[in-house]
Design a protein around this motif. Structure first.
Motif, PDB file in Angstrom:
ATOM      1  N   SER A  26       0.837  -1.196   0.000  1.00  0.00           N
ATOM      2  CA  SER A  26       0.000   0.000   0.000  1.00  0.00           C
ATOM      3  C   SER A  26       0.868   1.240   0.000  1.00  0.00           C
ATOM      4  N   ALA A  27       0.259   2.351  -0.372  1.00  0.00           N
ATOM      5  CA  ALA A  27       0.998   3.613  -0.458  1.00  0.00           C
ATOM      6  C   ALA A  27       1.385   4.093   0.922  1.00  0.00           C
ATOM      7  N   PRO A  28       2.528   4.741   1.062  1.00  0.00           N
ATOM      8  CA  PRO A  28       2.912   5.310   2.348  1.00  0.00           C
ATOM      9  C   PRO A  28       1.993   6.455   2.703  1.00  0.00           C
ATOM     10  N   ASP A  29       1.746   6.634   4.005  1.00  0.00           N
ATOM     11  CA  ASP A  29       0.899   7.749   4.386  1.00  0.00           C
ATOM     12  C   ASP A  29       1.724   9.026   4.417  1.00  0.00           C
ATOM     13  N   ALA A  30       1.027  10.150   4.708  1.00  0.00           N
ATOM     14  CA  ALA A  30       1.696  11.446   4.636  1.00  0.00           C
ATOM     15  C   ALA A  30       2.841  11.560   5.630  1.00  0.00           C
ATOM     16  N   ARG A  40       6.134   8.325  -8.640  1.00  0.00           N
ATOM     17  CA  ARG A  40       5.478   8.256  -7.327  1.00  0.00           C
ATOM     18  C   ARG A  40       3.967   8.434  -7.451  1.00  0.00           C
ATOM     19  N   MET A  41       3.541   9.344  -8.312  1.00  0.00           N
ATOM     20  CA  MET A  41       2.106   9.536  -8.492  1.00  0.00           C
ATOM     21  C   MET A  41       1.458   8.302  -9.108  1.00  0.00           C
ATOM     22  N   LEU A  42       2.121   7.714 -10.105  1.00  0.00           N
ATOM     23  CA  LEU A  42       1.558   6.532 -10.750  1.00  0.00           C
ATOM     24  C   LEU A  42       1.478   5.349  -9.790  1.00  0.00           C
ATOM     25  N   LEU A  43       2.452   5.237  -8.884  1.00  0.00           N
ATOM     26  CA  LEU A  43       2.459   4.134  -7.925  1.00  0.00           C
ATOM     27  C   LEU A  43       1.462   4.339  -6.793  1.00  0.00           C
ATOM     28  N   TYR A  44       1.457   5.539  -6.218  1.00  0.00           N
ATOM     29  CA  TYR A  44       0.736   5.758  -4.968  1.00  0.00           C
ATOM     30  C   TYR A  44      -0.440   6.725  -5.066  1.00  0.00           C
ATOM     31  N   GLY A  45      -0.541   7.458  -6.178  1.00  0.00           N
ATOM     32  CA  GLY A  45      -1.587   8.460  -6.301  1.00  0.00           C
ATOM     33  C   GLY A  45      -1.085   9.837  -5.907  1.00  0.00           C
ATOM     34  N   PRO A  46      -1.813  10.885  -6.272  1.00  0.00           N
ATOM     35  CA  PRO A  46      -1.334  12.258  -6.047  1.00  0.00           C
ATOM     36  C   PRO A  46      -1.296  12.690  -4.591  1.00  0.00           C
TER      37      PRO A  46
END
Length: 245
Positions: free
Chosen positions: A11-15, A31-37
């Protein structure tokens, strides 16, 4: 014997835990393609808009020059073009992104919803006035159930003042058959404290509204981070005394 653990959480890392930019080779697009904006830092999002060589370096320069996102929301293309490394294409791309955000916010305005409290009004008005570099005076027309039916920018002033004429304020309300109204203007300085001129203007417009049968329910002074309701301060007159002054 060596034991290996299989990591299955992709899953994407949090902020709070997102990787440092340099550890990922400073590639915001990947990074955007992997985890979203949502996981990208402000500087990375701006770098994607700028594109080209040294985009992250130029993006940092933009934020430093305008004073962060709040400054970017108020910067015109000509101002952006004066920043080192920012040409016409980059300046207009940034300005276009800011304008699109404003238009998207307006799509989400609660047209037809009731504005029953100062907080309701503040949430409605913030999308209209947020980021304005000059004082903008807004009138909101309401029906008998205090639902939004009309929004007009009555006047645009300078950084510190705006002049409003009763004719320009009440004409659209009367033509539209509004039952009541809200007044609002922004303070680009960041201080929402009403000035003496704000108080005098509110008193005059409120009395004229009573005379015309379109009462002023509140006057909201708003900044990017705060707001003040003159009704909550008890500064709205409830009679016509002083109308001829």
């Amino acid at each position: 014997m060596m034991h290996l653990e299989l990591v299955t959480d992709l899953s994407a890392p949090d902020a709070e835990s997102k990787p440092d930019l340099c550890t990922l080779g400073e590639r915001p697009r990947e990074r955007m393609l992997l985890y979203g904006p949502a996981v990208l830092a402000d500087v990375e999002l701006i770098a994607l808009l700028l594109g080209g060589g040294r985009a992250l370096h130029r993006a940092r320069g933009v934020l430093d020059a305008v004073g962060g996102l709040a400054g970017l929301s108020r910067a015109c293309p000509q101002e952006l073009r004066g920043i080192s490394g920012i040409g016409d294409a980059s300046a207009t791309a940034l300005a276009a992104a800011v304008e699109l955000k404003r238009r998207i916010d307006r799509l989400e305005l609660p047209w037809g919803r009731q504005l029953q409290t100062p907080r309701d009004a503040e949430l409605f008005l913030r999308s209209i006035l947020h980021g304005a570099s000059q004082e903008n005076f807004i009138v909101v027309g309401l029906d008998a159930r205090q639902r939004v039916r009309l929004v007009r920018t009555v006047a645009i002033g300078t950084l510190t003042r705006v002049e409003v004429h009763p004719r320009e304020l009440f004409r659209p309300l009367l033509r539209g058959g509004m039952h009541s109204c809200l007044l609002a203007h922004n303070h680009p300085s960041g201080d929402a404290t009403p000035s003496e001129a704000d108080v005098l203007l509110t008193e005059r417009m409120a009395r004229i509204g009573l005379f015309l049968g379109v009462p002023v329910l509140d006057h909201i002074v708003i900044t990017d981070n705060s707001f003040v309701s003159l009704a909550e301060l008890g500064l709205l007159p409830t009679n016509l005394d002083g109308l001829d002054e």
